[in-house]
Design an enzyme around this catalytic site. Structure first.
Site: not given
Length: 201
Positions: A94, A124, A127, A138, A141, A148, A166, A201
């Site tokens: 964009r 992969h 955003y 790097n 994925a 925002y 990921s 996690r």
């Protein structure tokens, strides 16, 4: 369209099918450029020497440097792409995006108003918005920059040599220091010091 296609071919451009080219503005191509079928070029577009554009791509008001490869079904608008970069398939670049030399942007990756340094990769399902990404980063994925907060946009800064695992979320405003590692599935809400390992996690 045929006159435009013929002029491009006379200048050294290879068109997979001259009848399936749509130029809706000014398209300038350096030598040895290849354009596959069903591509649309809008506004002012420049393709550097040896650039390769795959089928069904839309490119608008963009500059692509030498040796850039755009794979099928990608959309590029208002961006500057460095030499040897590879984009797609199914990527969306964009406006106000700058990709430096050797950057890889893969399938189902969207980048908005961001700068990616040399040889960084987001291959992969990611955003990246309102971000400054350093060299040799790097982006794993499923990674997203949460730029925002419902009222305002905020920036994410990722310094050189960072590894982002990921399915990570970078909640802006946030800075990730050089050489840090973000483990898979991590939500980053605070600045990360250089060379640190962060896992939530």
């Amino acid at each position: 369209q045929w006159a435009q296609a013929e002029a491009l071919m006379r200048s050294g451009v290879t068109l997979a099918d001259p009848a399936r080219l749509d130029v809706r503005g000014n398209l300038h191509c350096d030598a040895d450029t290849f354009i596959d079928v069903n591509c649309v070029f809008e506004g002012d577009v420049k393709l550097g020497a040896g650039a390769r554009i795959g089928p069904n791509c839309v490119i608008k008001n963009a500059v692509l440097s030498d040796g850039v490869e755009v794979l099928a079904n990608s959309l590029i608008e208002g961006a500057t792409i460095g030499s040897g970069a590879r984009i797609g398939p199914f990527a969306r670049i964009r406006p106000d995006t700058v990709l430096d030399a050797g950057v890889h942007v893969g399938n189902f990756v969207e980048i908005k108003k961001s700068h990616l340094g040399e040889h960084s990769k987001a291959n992969h399902l990611a955003y990246i918005g309102d971000a400054e990404i350093g060299r040799n980063v790097n982006v794993g994925a499923g990674t997203i920059t949460c730029n925002y907060d419902g009222a305002a946009k905020h920036r994410t800064v990722v310094e050189d040599d960072v590894f982002i695992g990921s399915d990570s979320q970078l909640v802006a405003p946030v800075t990730i220091g050089r050489g840090a590692t973000i483990g898979a599935g991590t939500t980053v809400t605070d600045n990360v010091e250089p060379e640190r390992l962060v896992i939530s996690r």
